[in-house]
Design a protein around this motif. Structure first.
Motif, mmCIF file in Angstrom:
data_model
loop_
_atom_site.group_PDB
_atom_site.id
_atom_site.type_symbol
_atom_site.label_atom_id
_atom_site.label_comp_id
_atom_site.label_asym_id
_atom_site.label_seq_id
_atom_site.Cartn_x
_atom_site.Cartn_y
_atom_site.Cartn_z
ATOM 1 N N PRO A 91 10.217 -9.869 28.235
ATOM 2 C CA PRO A 91 11.500 -9.492 28.842
ATOM 3 C C PRO A 91 11.689 -8.000 29.077
ATOM 4 C CG PRO A 91 11.835 -11.123 27.124
ATOM 5 C CD PRO A 91 10.415 -10.682 27.015
ATOM 6 N N ARG A 92 11.257 -7.161 28.128
ATOM 7 C CA ARG A 92 11.513 -5.723 28.235
ATOM 8 C C ARG A 92 10.417 -4.979 29.004
ATOM 9 N NH1 ARG A 92 14.536 -3.571 22.742
ATOM 10 N NH2 ARG A 92 16.153 -5.168 22.711
ATOM 11 N N MET A 93 9.418 -5.708 29.428
ATOM 12 C CA MET A 93 8.336 -5.091 30.199
ATOM 13 C C MET A 93 8.663 -5.183 31.685
ATOM 14 S SD MET A 93 4.278 -5.992 29.987
ATOM 15 C CE MET A 93 4.152 -5.297 28.333
ATOM 16 N N ASP A 94 8.215 -4.195 32.455
ATOM 17 C CA ASP A 94 8.505 -4.227 33.883
ATOM 18 C C ASP A 94 7.783 -5.385 34.564
ATOM 19 O OD1 ASP A 94 5.883 -3.186 35.102
ATOM 20 O OD2 ASP A 94 6.366 -1.605 33.679
ATOM 21 N N VAL A 95 8.278 -5.733 35.722
ATOM 22 C CA VAL A 95 7.796 -6.916 36.441
ATOM 23 C C VAL A 95 6.314 -6.813 36.769
ATOM 24 C CG1 VAL A 95 7.960 -8.116 38.672
ATOM 25 C CG2 VAL A 95 10.034 -7.601 37.370
ATOM 26 N N VAL A 96 5.877 -5.679 37.308
ATOM 27 C CA VAL A 96 4.476 -5.574 37.725
ATOM 28 C C VAL A 96 3.534 -5.678 36.522
ATOM 29 C CG1 VAL A 96 4.286 -3.038 37.642
ATOM 30 C CG2 VAL A 96 2.899 -4.350 39.263
ATOM 31 N N SER A 97 3.942 -5.159 35.360
ATOM 32 C CA SER A 97 3.100 -5.288 34.160
ATOM 33 C C SER A 97 3.011 -6.739 33.710
ATOM 34 C CB SER A 97 3.640 -4.418 33.023
ATOM 35 O OG SER A 97 3.548 -3.046 33.345
ATOM 36 N N ASN A 98 4.115 -7.480 33.842
ATOM 37 C CA ASN A 98 4.066 -8.915 33.533
ATOM 38 C C ASN A 98 3.072 -9.629 34.431
ATOM 39 O OD1 ASN A 98 6.046 -10.283 31.486
ATOM 40 N ND2 ASN A 98 7.193 -8.545 32.312
ATOM 41 N N VAL A 99 3.060 -9.269 35.696
ATOM 42 C CA VAL A 99 2.106 -9.888 36.629
ATOM 43 C C VAL A 99 0.676 -9.529 36.247
ATOM 44 C CG1 VAL A 99 1.344 -10.005 39.041
ATOM 45 C CG2 VAL A 99 3.790 -9.941 38.501
ATOM 46 N N HIS A 101 -0.486 -9.089 33.460
ATOM 47 C CA HIS A 101 -0.917 -9.847 32.286
ATOM 48 C C HIS A 101 -1.767 -11.055 32.680
ATOM 49 C CE1 HIS A 101 1.886 -8.412 28.806
ATOM 50 N NE2 HIS A 101 1.144 -7.458 29.307
ATOM 51 N N GLY A 102 -1.726 -11.419 33.947
ATOM 52 C CA GLY A 102 -2.595 -12.497 34.398
ATOM 53 C C GLY A 102 -4.069 -12.161 34.328
ATOM 54 N N THR A 103 -4.391 -10.877 34.115
ATOM 55 C CA THR A 103 -5.797 -10.458 34.022
ATOM 56 C C THR A 103 -6.235 -10.220 32.579
ATOM 57 O OG1 THR A 103 -5.289 -8.077 34.213
ATOM 58 C CG2 THR A 103 -5.579 -9.312 36.266
ATOM 59 N N MET A 113 -4.995 -3.086 24.769
ATOM 60 C CA MET A 113 -4.158 -2.384 23.786
ATOM 61 C C MET A 113 -3.349 -1.254 24.435
ATOM 62 S SD MET A 113 -6.682 -2.102 20.486
ATOM 63 C CE MET A 113 -5.577 -0.925 19.694
ATOM 64 N N PHE A 114 -3.971 -0.558 25.383
ATOM 65 C CA PHE A 114 -3.320 0.614 25.978
ATOM 66 C C PHE A 114 -2.766 0.359 27.378
ATOM 67 C CE2 PHE A 114 -6.080 2.423 22.719
ATOM 68 C CZ PHE A 114 -5.216 3.308 22.097
ATOM 69 N N ASN A 115 -2.724 -0.929 27.765
ATOM 70 C CA ASN A 115 -2.179 -1.294 29.076
ATOM 71 C C ASN A 115 -2.817 -0.485 30.211
ATOM 72 O OD1 ASN A 115 -0.460 -3.402 28.516
ATOM 73 N ND2 ASN A 115 1.297 -2.089 28.110
ATOM 74 N N ALA A 158 0.411 -16.047 37.538
ATOM 75 C CA ALA A 158 -0.602 -17.091 37.672
ATOM 76 C C ALA A 158 -1.538 -16.788 38.841
ATOM 77 C CB ALA A 158 0.070 -18.449 37.871
ATOM 78 N N LEU A 159 -0.988 -16.342 39.969
ATOM 79 C CA LEU A 159 -1.821 -16.009 41.126
ATOM 80 C C LEU A 159 -2.745 -14.833 40.836
ATOM 81 C CD1 LEU A 159 0.658 -16.415 44.120
ATOM 82 C CD2 LEU A 159 -1.299 -17.864 43.557
ATOM 83 N N MET A 160 -2.319 -13.943 39.954
ATOM 84 C CA MET A 160 -3.148 -12.799 39.588
ATOM 85 C C MET A 160 -4.463 -13.253 38.958
ATOM 86 S SD MET A 160 -2.720 -9.524 39.958
ATOM 87 C CE MET A 160 -3.815 -8.145 39.581
ATOM 88 N N GLN A 161 -4.468 -14.456 38.389
ATOM 89 C CA GLN A 161 -5.690 -15.012 37.809
ATOM 90 C C GLN A 161 -6.642 -15.532 38.873
ATOM 91 O OE1 GLN A 161 -3.060 -16.995 34.185
ATOM 92 N NE2 GLN A 161 -4.995 -17.975 34.731
#
Length: 263
Positions: A91-99, A101-103, A113-115, A158-161
């Motif tokens: 929730p507190r992470m920005d949208v693009v970082s959430n996307v 996460h698909g990788t 660890m360091f995004n 999911a598409l990022m995968q």
């Protein structure tokens, strides 16, 4: 392409999925319907290997899925992306970082660890968000978005995968009708434009009829219907949802949506 043979899942003495058989020869948009507890979510979790089968097999393009372990299992979960009812975003992470996460399962532990993301991945994530009408929200926290927008972020992740198949477990159950339509439109476009198989557990018959090429009905763990939306008659709906035999004769001429509300 995808072949499920005698797939079974037991929890103690209870059988959640009972000898399911599904053959998907080519990419399709498939809806799975049924009452609560019919086994829909358990079936998808076995497909994604979030849960192990008690018996039977899953093969995808000739590869046995049910026996995969370790790195091979993680590779399959990349190829078979999962979308959940509750979005499962940070929730507190920005949208693009959430996307991005698909990788995660494609990156080193240090990078995770360091995004640390390659510029090409960031650009691709933004392109996917743009495709889903969310590029303007890329820098916002996920929690600042509406439910429908958050679910589209989950689709973007999911598409990022770059999966061959997308599984969606009740993707619109918590959304209002307008947002539900936007999310289902997005899933349909992904199937049509990308040629990806999309399998979605759905809680309304009219949604299955509108968006899916094929509908599978489950009742008490068993598949009781597998056909086209046009074949979803009132009688079939009774078989799936277990409506008792007290419906009047007039009920046979009502729409499926009316029957569903009666159930």
């Amino acid at each position: 392409m995808l072949k499920i043979t005698n797939l079974t899942k037991r929890f103690g003495d209870a059988t959640a999925v009972d000898n399911a058989n599904i053959h998907v020869a080519r990419p399709a948009m498939i809806g799975i319907i049924g009452a609560s507890g019919a086994g829909k979510s358990t079936l998808l979790r076995m497909l994604n290997r979030l849960g192990d089968a008690s018996g039977g097999s899953i093969t995808f393009e000739g590869r046995e899925i049910t026996t995969l372990k370790g790195r091979d299992k993680r590779a399959w979960q990349r190829d078979c992306a999962m979308i959940f009812q509750q979005f499962n975003l940070v929730p507190r992470m920005d949208v693009v970082s959430n996307v991005l996460h698909g990788t995660l399962n494609q990156r080193s532990t240090l990078a995770t660890m360091f995004n640390l993301y390659p510029t090409t991945d960031v650009h691709r994530a933004i392109d996917i968000l743009d495709r889903l009408g969310l590029a303007a929200h890329a820098a916002k926290r996920a929690e600042a978005l509406s439910g429908g927008q958050q679910q589209r972020v989950a689709i973007a992740r999911a598409l990022m995968q770059d999966p061959a198949m997308i599984l969606a477990d009740e993707p619109i159950a918590s959304l209002d009708p307008m947002n539900a339509q936007v999310v289902m439109d997005a899933l349909r476009r992904i199937h049509e434009e990308d040629g990806r198989t999309v399998v979605a557990n759905l809680h309304t018959l009219d949604t299955a009829r509108r968006y899916c090429d094929r509908v599978i009905g489950m009742r008490m763990g068993r598949i009781v219907f597998d056909g086209t939306p046009e074949q979803l008659t009132t009688g079939v709906a009774r078989d799936i949802y277990g409506a008792d035999a007290t419906f009047s004769e007039a009920a046979t001429s009502t729409s499926i949506e009316t029957l569903e509300h009666a159930i």
